[in-house]
Design a protein around this motif. Structure first.
Motif, mmCIF file in Angstrom:
data_model
loop_
_atom_site.group_PDB
_atom_site.id
_atom_site.type_symbol
_atom_site.label_atom_id
_atom_site.label_comp_id
_atom_site.label_asym_id
_atom_site.label_seq_id
_atom_site.Cartn_x
_atom_site.Cartn_y
_atom_site.Cartn_z
ATOM 1 N N SER A 39 -1.476 6.803 2.245
ATOM 2 C CA SER A 39 -1.775 5.503 2.721
ATOM 3 C C SER A 39 -2.489 5.505 4.239
ATOM 4 C CB SER A 39 -0.393 4.781 3.121
ATOM 5 O OG SER A 39 0.060 4.400 1.427
ATOM 6 N N LYS B 89 -6.788 1.688 4.401
ATOM 7 C CA LYS B 89 -6.255 1.025 3.054
ATOM 8 C C LYS B 89 -5.385 -0.347 3.433
ATOM 9 C CE LYS B 89 -6.048 4.900 -0.096
ATOM 10 N NZ LYS B 89 -5.426 5.685 -0.970
ATOM 11 N N ILE B 90 -4.619 -0.112 4.265
ATOM 12 C CA ILE B 90 -3.701 -1.220 4.952
ATOM 13 C C ILE B 90 -4.479 -2.381 5.219
ATOM 14 C CG2 ILE B 90 -1.678 -2.061 6.283
ATOM 15 C CD1 ILE B 90 -0.890 1.206 6.230
ATOM 16 N N GLU C 136 2.539 1.908 -3.369
ATOM 17 C CA GLU C 136 1.626 2.099 -4.336
ATOM 18 C C GLU C 136 0.863 3.414 -4.180
ATOM 19 O OE1 GLU C 136 -1.475 -1.117 -4.271
ATOM 20 O OE2 GLU C 136 0.172 -2.479 -5.295
ATOM 21 N N ASN C 137 0.766 3.928 -3.033
ATOM 22 C CA ASN C 137 0.144 5.231 -2.735
ATOM 23 C C ASN C 137 0.983 6.115 -2.324
ATOM 24 O OD1 ASN C 137 -2.948 4.475 -3.138
ATOM 25 N ND2 ASN C 137 -1.645 2.624 -1.957
ATOM 26 N N LYS D 86 0.080 4.971 12.121
ATOM 27 C CA LYS D 86 0.800 4.631 10.692
ATOM 28 C C LYS D 86 2.211 4.655 10.688
ATOM 29 C CE LYS D 86 0.252 7.476 7.292
ATOM 30 N NZ LYS D 86 -0.287 8.486 6.223
ATOM 31 N N VAL E 139 0.750 -1.073 0.060
ATOM 32 C CA VAL E 139 0.013 0.005 -0.215
ATOM 33 C C VAL E 139 0.806 1.171 -0.029
ATOM 34 C CG1 VAL E 139 -1.727 1.410 1.288
ATOM 35 C CG2 VAL E 139 -1.902 -1.070 1.126
ATOM 36 N N ILE E 140 1.901 1.298 0.702
ATOM 37 C CA ILE E 140 2.836 2.434 0.878
ATOM 38 C C ILE E 140 3.602 2.643 -0.693
ATOM 39 C CG2 ILE E 140 4.845 3.558 2.174
ATOM 40 C CD1 ILE E 140 3.877 2.199 4.704
ATOM 41 N N LYS F 177 -6.123 -4.264 2.588
ATOM 42 C CA LYS F 177 -5.241 -5.000 1.932
ATOM 43 C C LYS F 177 -4.834 -6.433 2.466
ATOM 44 C CE LYS F 177 -2.159 -5.745 -1.584
ATOM 45 N NZ LYS F 177 -2.475 -5.804 -2.968
ATOM 46 N N TYR G 83 3.430 7.199 1.306
ATOM 47 C CA TYR G 83 3.405 7.054 2.738
ATOM 48 C C TYR G 83 1.998 8.099 3.118
ATOM 49 C CZ TYR G 83 4.121 7.796 7.884
ATOM 50 O OH TYR G 83 3.692 7.713 9.270
ATOM 51 N N GLU H 190 10.235 6.260 0.548
ATOM 52 C CA GLU H 190 9.092 6.378 1.508
ATOM 53 C C GLU H 190 9.622 6.423 2.824
ATOM 54 O OE1 GLU H 190 6.225 7.426 0.584
ATOM 55 O OE2 GLU H 190 6.532 7.133 -1.622
#
Length: 212
Positions: free
Chosen positions: A45, A49-50, A39-40, A68, A36-37, A53, A42, A125
């Motif tokens: 995210s 979302k995490i 793709e999006n 986070k 997730v981090i 997933k 930090y 990130e």
């Protein structure tokens, strides 16, 4: 609180950390966070979302992580811990410091070349301006830098490396070279063979510190 109580509390904390790391959902969240981090980014995210997933409820995240930032630090801590174990096992099979250094470089490149998302997270990130986060990342890095120190010292003892070198400086130069090489590879969309660069990087470093 007496000294014995402190030891007891420390032992309890260590057991809690071990129990958390051994739970399947913790591993799922760690792996989901990497994806997730990467793709999006930090900042974009969200914890939700995490959780999605990882296939867990949002509230489950907070059973293992404070926030986070804690997830990002835990991702790095988990992956770096695994890597250091692998490095220790692989280098113990090598006879000379030069061979150990080549193994470390090859494995450093290999681990990140094999995991596109992990490479993005570690090289991009983790570069956050938050001072607390940077301090936590530096703490996690210390054992890895210690491995590099050990190889340098061994090379000096073997008379392979110069005895007058500044070990902390050379360690930072080695790590900095590896780190920047991987970052450049990521920024160039991984268009070339990162692992294939290991011998050339090793040759460059060892020639600079080689004993005369």
């Amino acid at each position: 609180m007496n000294d014995y109580s402190f030891i007891f509390v420390s032992d309890v904390c260590l057991k809690e950390i071990s129990m958390k790391n051994n739970k399947p959902k913790y591993k799922l969240i760690i792996e989901a966070a990497v994806d997730v981090i990467a793709e999006n980014g930090y900042h974009a995210s969200q914890v939700s979302k995490i959780a999605k997933k990882a296939g867990v409820a949002d509230g489950t995240i907070y059973l293992y992580f404070k926030n986070k930032e804690d997830i990002l630090v835990s991702v790095f801590e988990e992956k770096m811990g695994q890597f250091i174990e692998q490095i220790a096992a692989a280098t113990s099979q090598k006879e000379t410091a030069s061979e150990k250094l080549l193994t470390l470089i090859s494995m450093h490149f290999g681990q990140l070349a094999a995991n596109h998302h992990l490479a993005i997270v570690t090289q991009l990130e983790l570069r956050q301006s938050n001072l607390s986060l940077r301090q936590q990342i530096n703490r996690i890095l210390k054992p890895y830098l210690g491995v590099i120190d050990g190889i340098i010292k061994e090379g000096i003892d073997e008379n392979l490396f110069r005895s007058d070198i500044n070990i902390p400086l050379i360690r930072q130069m080695i790590f900095g070279t590896l780190d920047e090489t991987v970052t450049n590879w990521v920024m160039n969309e991984e268009k070339y063979d990162l692992v294939g660069l290991a011998p050339a990087v090793h040759d460059l470093i060892t020639k600079g510190i080689k004993a005369s």
